[in-house]
Design a protein around this motif. Structure first.
Motif: not given
Ligand code: SF4
Length: 437
Positions: A199-201, A203-208
Protein backbone atom coordinates in the motif's frame (compact mmCIF):
# COMPACT_ATOMS: atom_id res chain seq x y z
CA UNK A 1 -10.43 -32.63 -2.53
CA UNK A 2 -9.50 -29.80 -4.85
CA UNK A 3 -6.82 -29.47 -7.49
CA UNK A 4 -5.83 -25.82 -7.71
CA UNK A 5 -3.90 -24.40 -10.67
CA UNK A 6 -2.52 -20.87 -10.65
CA UNK A 7 -1.95 -19.25 -14.02
CA UNK A 8 0.47 -16.35 -14.42
CA UNK A 9 -0.95 -14.84 -17.62
CA UNK A 10 1.25 -13.67 -20.47
CA UNK A 11 1.63 -9.91 -20.58
CA UNK A 12 2.76 -9.69 -24.18
CA UNK A 13 5.95 -7.87 -23.12
CA UNK A 14 9.27 -9.50 -23.92
CA UNK A 15 10.21 -12.23 -21.47
CA UNK A 16 13.09 -10.12 -20.26
CA UNK A 17 10.62 -8.13 -18.14
CA UNK A 18 9.75 -11.27 -16.21
CA UNK A 19 9.55 -11.15 -12.45
CA UNK A 20 8.51 -14.04 -10.27
CA UNK A 21 4.78 -13.41 -9.58
CA UNK A 22 4.86 -12.76 -5.85
CA UNK A 23 1.07 -12.53 -5.62
CA UNK A 24 0.82 -16.15 -6.76
CA UNK A 25 3.68 -17.21 -4.45
CA UNK A 26 1.87 -15.57 -1.54
CA UNK A 27 -1.47 -17.24 -2.31
CA UNK A 28 0.15 -20.65 -2.72
CA UNK A 29 1.74 -20.16 0.67
CA UNK A 30 -1.72 -19.39 2.13
CA UNK A 31 -3.33 -22.57 0.79
CA UNK A 32 -0.53 -25.14 0.61
CA UNK A 33 -1.27 -26.79 3.96
CA UNK A 34 -5.04 -26.98 3.62
CA UNK A 35 -6.22 -30.57 3.97
CA UNK A 36 -8.96 -30.14 1.37
CA UNK A 37 -6.42 -29.36 -1.35
CA UNK A 38 -4.96 -32.39 -3.09
CA UNK A 39 -2.73 -30.69 -5.63
CA UNK A 40 -1.35 -27.25 -6.43
CA UNK A 41 0.09 -26.49 -9.86
CA UNK A 42 1.46 -23.40 -11.59
CA UNK A 43 1.31 -22.52 -15.28
CA UNK A 44 3.69 -19.61 -15.68
CA UNK A 45 2.84 -18.37 -19.16
CA UNK A 46 4.83 -15.16 -18.70
CA UNK A 47 8.01 -17.16 -18.13
CA UNK A 48 7.34 -19.93 -20.63
CA UNK A 49 4.40 -19.61 -23.00
CA UNK A 50 4.62 -23.35 -23.72
CA UNK A 51 3.05 -23.91 -20.29
CA UNK A 52 -0.24 -23.21 -22.08
CA UNK A 53 -0.06 -26.78 -23.46
CA UNK A 54 -0.26 -28.14 -19.91
CA UNK A 55 -3.89 -27.03 -19.74
CA UNK A 56 -4.86 -29.93 -22.04
CA UNK A 57 -3.69 -32.47 -19.47
CA UNK A 58 -5.66 -30.93 -16.59
CA UNK A 59 -8.79 -32.80 -15.63
CA UNK A 60 -12.18 -31.34 -16.58
CA UNK A 61 -13.77 -31.72 -13.18
CA UNK A 62 -15.70 -29.55 -10.75
CA UNK A 63 -12.87 -30.20 -8.28
CA UNK A 64 -10.45 -28.40 -10.59
CA UNK A 65 -9.97 -24.72 -9.83
CA UNK A 66 -8.01 -22.18 -11.89
CA UNK A 67 -6.86 -19.05 -10.04
CA UNK A 68 -5.80 -16.22 -12.35
CA UNK A 69 -4.73 -12.64 -11.55
CA UNK A 70 -6.00 -9.97 -13.96
CA UNK A 71 -4.10 -6.78 -14.75
CA UNK A 72 -5.79 -3.86 -16.50
CA UNK A 73 -3.24 -3.52 -19.32
CA UNK A 74 -3.77 -7.05 -20.57
CA UNK A 75 -7.16 -7.83 -19.08
CA UNK A 76 -8.64 -8.65 -22.49
CA UNK A 77 -6.01 -11.30 -23.20
CA UNK A 78 -6.51 -12.82 -19.74
CA UNK A 79 -10.28 -12.93 -20.21
CA UNK A 80 -9.72 -14.65 -23.58
CA UNK A 81 -7.58 -17.20 -21.75
CA UNK A 82 -10.49 -17.87 -19.34
CA UNK A 83 -12.77 -18.35 -22.35
CA UNK A 84 -10.32 -20.77 -23.97
CA UNK A 85 -10.12 -22.83 -20.77
CA UNK A 86 -13.89 -23.05 -20.43
CA UNK A 87 -14.33 -24.06 -24.10
CA UNK A 88 -12.72 -27.43 -23.41
CA UNK A 89 -13.26 -27.67 -19.64
CA UNK A 90 -16.79 -26.68 -18.87
CA UNK A 91 -16.78 -28.23 -15.38
CA UNK A 92 -13.78 -26.39 -13.90
CA UNK A 93 -14.17 -23.23 -11.85
CA UNK A 94 -12.27 -20.05 -12.61
CA UNK A 95 -11.42 -17.59 -9.82
CA UNK A 96 -9.91 -14.23 -10.81
CA UNK A 97 -8.30 -11.67 -8.53
CA UNK A 98 -5.64 -8.98 -8.67
CA UNK A 99 -5.77 -5.25 -9.41
CA UNK A 100 -8.23 -5.27 -12.32
CA UNK A 101 -10.62 -7.62 -10.53
CA UNK A 102 -10.47 -5.34 -7.51
CA UNK A 103 -11.21 -2.23 -9.57
CA UNK A 104 -14.05 -3.50 -11.79
CA UNK A 105 -15.18 -6.68 -10.02
CA UNK A 106 -18.95 -6.79 -10.56
CA UNK A 107 -18.82 -5.80 -14.23
CA UNK A 108 -16.06 -8.32 -14.81
CA UNK A 109 -18.25 -11.16 -13.56
CA UNK A 110 -21.43 -9.86 -15.20
CA UNK A 111 -19.78 -9.51 -18.63
CA UNK A 112 -17.82 -12.77 -18.59
CA UNK A 113 -19.78 -15.92 -17.90
CA UNK A 114 -16.66 -18.07 -18.07
CA UNK A 115 -15.44 -16.46 -14.84
CA UNK A 116 -17.07 -18.08 -11.79
CA UNK A 117 -15.69 -15.98 -8.94
CA UNK A 118 -14.06 -12.58 -8.54
CA UNK A 119 -12.02 -11.95 -5.39
CA UNK A 120 -11.34 -8.31 -4.58
CA UNK A 121 -8.52 -7.01 -2.40
CA UNK A 122 -5.99 -9.24 -0.66
CA UNK A 123 -6.62 -12.96 -1.11
CA UNK A 124 -4.52 -14.29 1.80
CA UNK A 125 -7.58 -15.22 3.85
CA UNK A 126 -10.36 -15.00 1.28
CA UNK A 127 -8.93 -17.45 -1.26
CA UNK A 128 -8.58 -20.31 1.28
CA UNK A 129 -12.08 -19.46 2.57
CA UNK A 130 -13.52 -19.59 -0.95
CA UNK A 131 -11.75 -22.87 -1.77
CA UNK A 132 -13.03 -24.36 1.48
CA UNK A 133 -16.58 -23.26 0.64
CA UNK A 134 -16.29 -24.77 -2.86
CA UNK A 135 -14.91 -28.06 -1.52
CA UNK A 136 -17.50 -28.49 1.23
CA UNK A 137 -20.37 -26.93 -0.76
CA UNK A 138 -20.75 -24.25 1.91
CA UNK A 139 -22.40 -20.87 1.39
CA UNK A 140 -20.17 -18.19 -0.08
CA UNK A 141 -21.57 -15.26 1.84
CA UNK A 142 -18.87 -15.31 4.53
CA UNK A 143 -15.99 -14.90 2.07
CA UNK A 144 -14.56 -11.38 2.27
CA UNK A 145 -14.52 -9.41 -1.00
CA UNK A 146 -16.18 -12.13 -3.09
CA UNK A 147 -18.40 -11.57 -6.12
CA UNK A 148 -20.22 -14.66 -7.37
CA UNK A 149 -23.41 -15.90 -9.03
CA UNK A 150 -26.25 -17.58 -7.19
CA UNK A 151 -28.22 -20.52 -8.62
CA UNK A 152 -30.43 -18.14 -10.58
CA UNK A 153 -27.37 -16.46 -12.07
CA UNK A 154 -27.78 -13.26 -10.07
CA UNK A 155 -24.47 -11.51 -9.41
CA UNK A 156 -23.96 -11.17 -5.65
CA UNK A 157 -21.29 -9.43 -3.64
CA UNK A 158 -20.40 -10.27 -0.05
CA UNK A 159 -19.69 -6.61 0.72
CA UNK A 160 -16.87 -4.12 0.45
CA UNK A 161 -13.54 -5.93 0.85
CA UNK A 162 -11.53 -5.14 4.00
CA UNK A 163 -7.80 -4.60 4.19
CA UNK A 164 -5.96 -7.16 6.32
CA UNK A 165 -5.11 -5.32 9.53
CA UNK A 166 -1.97 -7.20 10.49
CA UNK A 167 0.15 -8.65 7.70
CA UNK A 168 2.90 -9.73 10.09
CA UNK A 169 1.25 -13.09 10.79
CA UNK A 170 0.51 -14.04 7.17
CA UNK A 171 2.26 -17.04 5.60
CA UNK A 172 5.51 -16.06 3.88
CA UNK A 173 5.66 -15.33 0.16
CA UNK A 174 8.88 -17.38 -0.19
CA UNK A 175 6.96 -20.54 0.81
CA UNK A 176 5.41 -20.42 -2.66
CA UNK A 177 8.74 -20.17 -4.49
CA UNK A 178 9.22 -23.93 -4.75
CA UNK A 179 6.33 -24.13 -7.26
CA UNK A 180 8.42 -22.17 -9.78
CA UNK A 181 11.52 -23.21 -11.69
CA UNK A 182 13.94 -21.02 -9.74
CA UNK A 183 16.99 -22.47 -11.47
CA UNK A 184 15.69 -21.30 -14.83
CA UNK A 185 14.70 -17.95 -13.30
CA UNK A 186 18.23 -17.58 -11.94
CA UNK A 187 19.85 -18.48 -15.28
CA UNK A 188 17.57 -16.35 -17.43
CA UNK A 189 16.60 -13.40 -15.19
CA UNK A 190 19.13 -13.51 -12.34
CA UNK A 191 17.19 -11.68 -9.62
CA UNK A 192 14.10 -12.13 -7.48
CA UNK A 193 11.53 -9.55 -6.45
CA UNK A 194 10.22 -9.20 -2.91
CA UNK A 195 7.35 -7.23 -1.36
CA UNK A 196 8.06 -5.96 2.14
CA UNK A 197 5.07 -3.62 2.50
CA UNK A 198 1.62 -3.27 0.98
CA UNK A 199 0.00 0.00 0.00
CA UNK A 200 0.67 3.70 -0.07
CA UNK A 201 -0.95 6.46 1.94
CA UNK A 202 -0.98 8.94 -0.97
CA UNK A 203 -3.74 9.46 -3.46
CA UNK A 204 -2.30 10.53 -6.83
CA UNK A 205 -5.18 10.95 -9.27
CA UNK A 206 -3.77 8.65 -11.98
CA UNK A 207 -2.77 5.77 -9.67
CA UNK A 208 -4.96 2.84 -8.69
CA UNK A 209 -3.02 2.16 -5.48
CA UNK A 210 -5.43 4.10 -3.27
CA UNK A 211 -8.44 2.11 -4.55
CA UNK A 212 -6.70 -1.20 -4.14
CA UNK A 213 -4.97 -0.56 -0.81
CA UNK A 214 -7.40 2.03 0.61
CA UNK A 215 -4.50 4.39 1.40
CA UNK A 216 -3.25 2.17 4.21
CA UNK A 217 0.37 1.15 4.35
CA UNK A 218 1.08 -2.20 6.02
CA UNK A 219 4.57 -3.42 6.77
CA UNK A 220 6.00 -6.91 7.09
CA UNK A 221 8.23 -6.80 10.20
CA UNK A 222 11.81 -5.92 9.26
CA UNK A 223 13.11 -9.03 11.07
CA UNK A 224 10.85 -11.23 8.90
CA UNK A 225 11.95 -9.47 5.72
CA UNK A 226 15.60 -10.01 6.63
CA UNK A 227 15.03 -13.73 7.27
CA UNK A 228 13.24 -13.99 3.94
CA UNK A 229 16.03 -12.20 2.06
CA UNK A 230 18.54 -14.46 3.80
CA UNK A 231 16.58 -17.43 2.47
CA UNK A 232 16.50 -15.92 -1.04
CA UNK A 233 20.26 -15.44 -0.82
CA UNK A 234 20.64 -19.09 0.16
CA UNK A 235 18.89 -19.96 -3.12
CA UNK A 236 21.78 -18.32 -4.97
CA UNK A 237 20.19 -14.93 -5.69
CA UNK A 238 22.26 -11.91 -4.71
CA UNK A 239 20.01 -9.30 -6.33
CA UNK A 240 16.63 -8.35 -4.90
CA UNK A 241 14.11 -6.00 -6.44
CA UNK A 242 11.78 -4.61 -3.76
CA UNK A 243 8.38 -4.09 -5.37
CA UNK A 244 6.82 -1.95 -2.62
CA UNK A 245 4.93 1.16 -3.78
CA UNK A 246 6.66 3.39 -1.21
CA UNK A 247 9.74 1.73 0.23
CA UNK A 248 11.02 4.54 2.48
CA UNK A 249 7.68 5.42 4.07
CA UNK A 250 8.47 4.35 7.63
CA UNK A 251 11.80 5.45 9.12
CA UNK A 252 11.90 3.19 12.14
CA UNK A 253 11.11 0.07 10.10
CA UNK A 254 13.57 1.14 7.45
CA UNK A 255 16.38 1.62 10.00
CA UNK A 256 16.14 -2.03 11.09
CA UNK A 257 15.76 -3.21 7.51
CA UNK A 258 18.80 -1.32 6.25
CA UNK A 259 21.09 -2.62 8.97
CA UNK A 260 19.91 -6.19 8.27
CA UNK A 261 20.42 -5.77 4.52
CA UNK A 262 23.90 -4.37 5.09
CA UNK A 263 24.85 -7.49 7.06
CA UNK A 264 23.52 -9.74 4.29
CA UNK A 265 25.74 -8.14 1.64
CA UNK A 266 23.28 -8.24 -1.24
CA UNK A 267 22.52 -5.77 -4.02
CA UNK A 268 18.99 -4.43 -4.10
CA UNK A 269 16.70 -1.86 -5.67
CA UNK A 270 13.45 -0.17 -4.72
CA UNK A 271 10.92 2.49 -5.64
CA UNK A 272 10.08 5.41 -3.42
CA UNK A 273 8.96 9.04 -3.36
CA UNK A 274 11.52 11.71 -4.11
CA UNK A 275 10.39 13.75 -1.08
CA UNK A 276 11.02 10.78 1.22
CA UNK A 277 14.81 10.65 0.90
CA UNK A 278 17.58 12.77 2.40
CA UNK A 279 21.39 12.69 2.53
CA UNK A 280 21.61 10.48 5.59
CA UNK A 281 19.03 7.98 4.36
CA UNK A 282 20.57 7.81 0.89
CA UNK A 283 23.97 7.15 2.41
CA UNK A 284 22.60 4.31 4.53
CA UNK A 285 20.69 2.84 1.60
CA UNK A 286 23.81 2.82 -0.56
CA UNK A 287 25.86 1.39 2.30
CA UNK A 288 23.37 -1.46 2.70
CA UNK A 289 23.58 -2.49 -0.96
CA UNK A 290 20.99 -0.36 -2.76
CA UNK A 291 22.07 0.23 -6.36
CA UNK A 292 18.81 0.79 -8.22
CA UNK A 293 16.40 3.56 -7.24
CA UNK A 294 13.12 4.32 -8.98
CA UNK A 295 11.09 7.51 -8.50
CA UNK A 296 7.75 8.51 -9.98
CA UNK A 297 8.34 12.23 -10.58
CA UNK A 298 5.78 12.65 -13.43
CA UNK A 299 6.59 16.34 -14.14
CA UNK A 300 8.78 19.18 -12.92
CA UNK A 301 5.95 21.71 -13.28
CA UNK A 302 4.53 22.69 -9.90
CA UNK A 303 1.02 23.40 -11.19
CA UNK A 304 0.86 19.94 -12.76
CA UNK A 305 2.26 18.25 -9.65
CA UNK A 306 -0.50 19.92 -7.63
CA UNK A 307 -3.19 18.82 -10.09
CA UNK A 308 -2.14 15.16 -10.04
CA UNK A 309 -1.82 15.16 -6.25
CA UNK A 310 1.86 14.21 -5.97
CA UNK A 311 2.14 16.46 -2.92
CA UNK A 312 5.76 17.44 -3.31
CA UNK A 313 7.51 20.54 -4.57
CA UNK A 314 9.22 20.52 -7.97
CA UNK A 315 12.23 22.36 -6.49
CA UNK A 316 12.62 19.74 -3.78
CA UNK A 317 12.42 16.97 -6.40
CA UNK A 318 15.30 18.52 -8.37
CA UNK A 319 17.32 19.16 -5.20
CA UNK A 320 16.86 15.59 -3.97
CA UNK A 321 17.59 14.08 -7.37
CA UNK A 322 20.93 15.89 -7.34
CA UNK A 323 21.63 14.33 -3.94
CA UNK A 324 20.71 10.88 -5.26
CA UNK A 325 22.98 11.37 -8.27
CA UNK A 326 25.87 12.58 -6.08
CA UNK A 327 25.56 9.50 -3.88
CA UNK A 328 26.65 7.34 -6.85
CA UNK A 329 23.87 4.77 -7.11
CA UNK A 330 24.43 2.47 -10.07
CA UNK A 331 21.13 3.35 -11.66
CA UNK A 332 18.46 5.97 -10.98
CA UNK A 333 15.24 5.71 -12.95
CA UNK A 334 12.62 8.44 -12.94
CA UNK A 335 9.30 8.22 -14.67
CA UNK A 336 7.41 11.13 -16.21
CA UNK A 337 4.04 11.45 -17.87
CA UNK A 338 2.87 13.30 -20.97
CA UNK A 339 -0.80 14.30 -21.11
CA UNK A 340 -1.27 15.67 -17.59
CA UNK A 341 -4.44 17.80 -17.39
CA UNK A 342 -3.68 21.46 -18.11
CA UNK A 343 -0.05 20.79 -19.06
CA UNK A 344 1.09 22.42 -22.33
CA UNK A 345 3.74 21.39 -24.85
CA UNK A 346 6.04 24.05 -23.34
CA UNK A 347 5.48 22.65 -19.82
CA UNK A 348 6.59 19.20 -21.03
CA UNK A 349 9.60 20.77 -22.78
CA UNK A 350 10.53 22.38 -19.46
CA UNK A 351 10.48 18.95 -17.78
CA UNK A 352 12.57 17.54 -20.64
CA UNK A 353 15.16 20.28 -20.27
CA UNK A 354 15.53 19.58 -16.52
CA UNK A 355 15.91 15.85 -17.32
CA UNK A 356 18.72 16.77 -19.74
CA UNK A 357 20.52 18.62 -16.95
CA UNK A 358 20.20 15.64 -14.58
CA UNK A 359 22.29 13.56 -16.95
CA UNK A 360 23.05 10.49 -14.88
CA UNK A 361 19.45 9.58 -14.23
CA UNK A 362 17.47 7.48 -16.69
CA UNK A 363 14.30 9.35 -17.63
CA UNK A 364 11.35 7.23 -18.65
CA UNK A 365 8.37 8.99 -20.21
CA UNK A 366 4.93 7.42 -20.48
CA UNK A 367 1.64 8.58 -21.92
CA UNK A 368 -0.82 9.35 -19.16
CA UNK A 369 -3.49 6.67 -19.61
CA UNK A 370 -6.53 7.06 -17.35
CA UNK A 371 -6.71 3.65 -15.69
CA UNK A 372 -10.14 2.37 -14.83
CA UNK A 373 -11.15 3.04 -11.24
CA UNK A 374 -8.76 5.95 -10.70
CA UNK A 375 -9.80 9.50 -9.73
CA UNK A 376 -8.83 10.79 -13.17
CA UNK A 377 -10.79 8.06 -14.98
CA UNK A 378 -13.86 8.68 -12.85
CA UNK A 379 -13.78 12.46 -13.44
CA UNK A 380 -12.53 12.88 -17.01
CA UNK A 381 -14.72 15.93 -17.65
CA UNK A 382 -13.55 17.71 -14.50
CA UNK A 383 -9.94 17.22 -15.62
CA UNK A 384 -10.67 18.22 -19.23
CA UNK A 385 -9.67 14.86 -20.70
CA UNK A 386 -11.31 12.93 -23.54
CA UNK A 387 -10.58 9.47 -24.89
CA UNK A 388 -9.64 9.38 -28.58
CA UNK A 389 -9.70 5.59 -28.70
CA UNK A 390 -9.74 2.66 -26.29
CA UNK A 391 -6.19 1.44 -26.96
CA UNK A 392 -4.47 1.50 -23.56
CA UNK A 393 -0.74 0.94 -23.80
CA UNK A 394 0.83 3.94 -22.03
CA UNK A 395 3.51 4.12 -24.74
CA UNK A 396 1.30 6.20 -27.01
CA UNK A 397 -1.57 8.33 -25.83
CA UNK A 398 -5.25 7.61 -26.33
CA UNK A 399 -6.46 10.93 -24.87
CA UNK A 400 -6.57 14.62 -25.59
CA UNK A 401 -6.59 17.34 -22.94
CA UNK A 402 -7.80 20.94 -22.96
CA UNK A 403 -4.19 22.02 -23.39
CA UNK A 404 -2.86 19.41 -25.86
CA UNK A 405 -4.33 17.55 -28.80
CA UNK A 406 -3.75 13.81 -29.07
CA UNK A 407 -1.39 14.46 -32.01
CA UNK A 408 0.62 16.96 -29.97
CA UNK A 409 0.95 14.46 -27.10
CA UNK A 410 2.06 11.65 -29.42
CA UNK A 411 4.44 13.89 -31.40
CA UNK A 412 6.04 14.88 -28.10
CA UNK A 413 6.33 11.23 -27.09
CA UNK A 414 7.97 10.36 -30.43
CA UNK A 415 10.43 13.19 -29.93
CA UNK A 416 11.14 12.08 -26.33
CA UNK A 417 11.61 8.40 -27.26
CA UNK A 418 14.18 9.45 -29.86
CA UNK A 419 16.22 11.22 -27.22
CA UNK A 420 15.50 9.31 -24.01
CA UNK A 421 14.77 5.87 -25.48
CA UNK A 422 11.53 3.97 -25.42
CA UNK A 423 10.26 3.45 -21.83
CA UNK A 424 10.11 -0.32 -22.22
CA UNK A 425 13.85 -0.50 -22.85
CA UNK A 426 14.24 0.40 -19.19
CA UNK A 427 11.35 -1.69 -18.00
CA UNK A 428 12.96 -4.72 -19.57
CA UNK A 429 16.25 -4.54 -17.83
CA UNK A 430 15.76 -4.38 -14.09
CA UNK A 431 19.11 -5.41 -12.64
CA UNK A 432 20.28 -7.15 -15.81
CA UNK A 433 23.29 -4.93 -16.40
CA UNK A 434 24.13 -4.76 -12.70
CA UNK A 435 24.31 -8.54 -12.71
CA UNK A 436 26.52 -8.67 -15.77
CA UNK A 437 28.93 -6.29 -14.11
S1 SF4 B 1 1.81 7.23 -7.59
FE1 SF4 B 1 0.55 5.81 -6.39
S2 SF4 B 1 2.02 4.62 -5.22
FE2 SF4 B 1 3.10 6.48 -5.93
S3 SF4 B 1 2.84 8.00 -4.30
FE3 SF4 B 1 1.15 8.30 -5.71
S4 SF4 B 1 -0.53 7.04 -4.87
FE4 SF4 B 1 1.37 6.33 -3.91
Amino acid sequence: MLKVYFINPKSGLESFSYELPLNICQLISCIKNKDFIEKIGVLDLEFDENDINLIDSIENSDNTIFCIPIYTYYSEETINLCKAIKRTKDLVKIVVGGPHATLVGENLLRDNTEIDFVLQGEGDYSLPELLRAINFSDAYNQVNGLIYRDESNNVLKTGEFDRIEDISCLPLQTKGFEYFNLKKVKDKIGFLPYISSRGCSYNCIFCSSSNIWKRKLKLIPASTVIKEIEYIKSLGFNYINFRDDFFTANNKWLDSLLSGLKDLGIVWGCETRIDAVNDDLLFRMKESGCELLRFGIETFNQKSLDIIGKKFKADLAVENLKKVIDMGFYEIRCSFMVGIPGESVDDVKNTISICRQLKSMKSRFWALAPVIGTEIYNNMEKYGIKFINQVFNSTYSNIETTSMTNTEINNLLEFIYDEFKHPLTYYHRDFSDIIVN
